[in-house]
Enzyme design. Structure first.
Site, PDB file in Angstrom:
ATOM      1  N   CYS A 245       0.876  -1.192   0.000  1.00  0.00           N
ATOM      2  CA  CYS A 245       0.000   0.000   0.000  1.00  0.00           C
ATOM      3  C   CYS A 245       0.898   1.221   0.000  1.00  0.00           C
ATOM      4  CB  CYS A 245      -0.917  -0.007   1.222  1.00  0.00           C
ATOM      5  SG  CYS A 245      -1.911  -1.501   1.428  1.00  0.00           S
ATOM      6  N   LYS A 251       7.540   5.399   2.666  1.00  0.00           N
ATOM      7  CA  LYS A 251       8.217   4.209   3.207  1.00  0.00           C
ATOM      8  C   LYS A 251       8.919   3.425   2.108  1.00  0.00           C
ATOM      9  CE  LYS A 251       5.080   3.794   7.165  1.00  0.00           C
ATOM     10  NZ  LYS A 251       4.169   4.895   6.768  1.00  0.00           N
ATOM     11  N   CYS A 369      -0.936   3.830  10.975  1.00  0.00           N
ATOM     12  CA  CYS A 369      -0.702   5.064  11.728  1.00  0.00           C
ATOM     13  C   CYS A 369      -1.889   5.284  12.662  1.00  0.00           C
ATOM     14  CB  CYS A 369      -0.480   6.256  10.808  1.00  0.00           C
ATOM     15  SG  CYS A 369      -1.775   6.522   9.577  1.00  0.00           S
TER      16      CYS A 369
END
Length: 465
Positions: A245, A251, A369
């Site tokens: 994702c 990231k 998150c």
């Protein structure tokens, strides 16, 4: 701009945020882009006041209602903020709301009555409920209390603060000290972060877009907590890695850089536009071991064709975003995507599908998150009950392998919170696939949609709408 004109700009901006189904930061960017006549100092002042008001949404609304005003409109919130937070007196308020050129219109009788009621007060009041004081929306109170326990108030209070500006160095082009020196040439002060060996924390809010260190790919903007999630992936040069994702690629960049530009990173997402936007970041960083692959859904045929091919699979799952409320204060109050009841099955479906990509001995890293147990530990526990060939790799063991020092958290998972770590709220679980599998994945049927379920592809699109 005059002080009164700035106030009117704040009212206009808050009105656009209220009326536009997009995140506040995106609305602000568009607002200033369409008004280039507003100077940089005025933009800063207007944005700072707007964000301050967004961070006090519940408290201002409570006071406005107490003051007898009917609705917490943008005008009412600006008035209440001036009185309660800036300690302005009624005379100053009347002077600013003069109805003159570029100034806000004169106060109505109802507004004037509210001003007189609130003039002698401050933001805090002993009768204010705790959930209002810590700006916790009704939908989040029960899950946040269940997840945080006796730390509910202290963590929620920390979430009221503005998030610091963190950078991640690109180890292909710099180290922490050389990046600090490069930023200093642009009069930007930075220091090394507490937990991440790749992080820098910048003083203030300097405009980085014109800074050589940023333009040349020496540094990227990334919260320290997000950097630690990438470290938990523990990729090695030559590895085959999937960021399932990938979104805007933050990231992905960190993982690819840790691999020293060797091996292969596949950045996947159901929204192809996000991957295209990320491509510029990849080029700026000088990374050529990344390839983008859009997916039609989390069960795209590409996944089945690449079963058990990857050393590392990162699932940075769509979530409630409760850990990012410091930088996205409006997200508490406006549901711009699916709610928690829709996110939970979506997360489970994504995790189940992405697991197919992991080779024996490889690792699946599930991250959010979010600070909610249901999106974090509960999802991992449910996954392990149906995937017996995966086991938890404790974070302490990952940190020891990476020689990264003491891990920032105790227990098997990486669980970061603003009050404990001064990062965004993050969760990550490292799940390792046994070399000798006890369960054949070929015997597990594909998970389809039952009658009445929501298509997770549509949910994924809604998240980025």
């Amino acid at each position: 701009m005059t002080p009164a004109a700035r106030l009117q700009a704040v009212i206009d901006l808050l009105t656009e945020i209220d009326e536009t189904p997009r995140p506040a930061d995106a609305v602000m960017s568009a607002y200033f882009r369409n008004r280039r006549y507003i100077g940089s100092k005025d933009r800063t002042a207007v944005a700072q006041m707007a964000y301050a008001i967004l961070r006090r949404h519940a408290r201002l609304g409570w006071w406005i209602e107490r003051g007898g005003y009917e609705r917490a409109t943008p005008r009412a919130r600006v008035l209440a903020y001036m009185l309660l937070e800036e300690s302005r007196n009624a005379g100053v308020v009347l002077e600013m709301f003069s109805g003159g050129k570029f100034a806000p219109a004169r106060l109505t009788d109802d507004e004037l009555a509210m001003v007189r009621e609130l003039e002698s007060h401050t933001m805090d009041h002993p009768d204010m409920p705790e959930t209002v004081r810590v700006e916790c929306p009704d939908w989040a109170e029960a899950p946040m209390r269940a997840s945080l326990g006796d730390r509910f108030a202290v963590e929620m209070e920390k979430l009221l603060e503005a998030a610091p500006l963190d950078l991640r160095i690109n180890p292909l082009k710099a180290n922490q000290q050389s990046a600090i020196k490069a930023l200093a040439k642009a009069q930007i002060t930075a220091e090394t972060t507490r937990w991440s060996p790749l992080g820098l924390r910048v003083k203030g809010r300097p405009p980085l877009g014109s800074v050589d260190a940023f333009k040349d790919g020496l540094v990227e903007i990334q919260d320290e907590g997000s950097q630690l999630v990438a470290l938990a992936v523990a990729p090695k040069p030559g590895h085959q890695v999937v960021d399932f994702c990938a979104g805007a690629g933050g990231k992905t960049l960190a993982v690819a850089a840790l691999m020293k530009n060797k091996g292969r990173v596949v950045a996947c997402d159901v929204l192809e536009k996000r991957l295209k936007r990320a491509a510029e970041r990849f080029r700026r960083a000088g990374l050529h071991n990344i390839e983008a692959h859009p997916l039609t859904s989390e069960r795209d045929p590409w996944v089945k064709r690449h079963k058990r091919k990857f050393d590392r699979v990162l699932v940075d799952a769509p979530c409630s975003g409760t850990g990012t409320w410091r930088r996205n204060p409006d997200a508490r109050w406006r549901q711009l995507g699916p709610g928690l009841e829709q996110l939970l099955p979506l997360q489970a479906n994504i995790l189940d599908s992405a697991a197919r990509l992991v080779k024996p001995g490889g690792r699946l890293v599930y991250a959010t998150c979010s600070m909610l147990h249901d999106e974090n530990e509960a999802q991992v526990e449910a996954f392990l009950q149906t995937h017996h060939d995966f086991v938890v790799k404790p974070v302490a063991e990952v940190w020891a392998e990476e020689e990264a020092g003491a891990p920032p958290t105790e227990g098997p998972y990486l669980r970061l919170t603003p009050a404990r770590h001064d990062t965004d709220g993050f969760f990550a679980a490292v799940l390792e696939r046994r070399v000798e599998e006890s369960v054949s994945e070929d015997s597990v049927p594909e998970v389809g949609l039952e009658q009445g379920e929501v298509d997770p592809v549509e949910l994924g699109k809604a998240i980025d709408a």
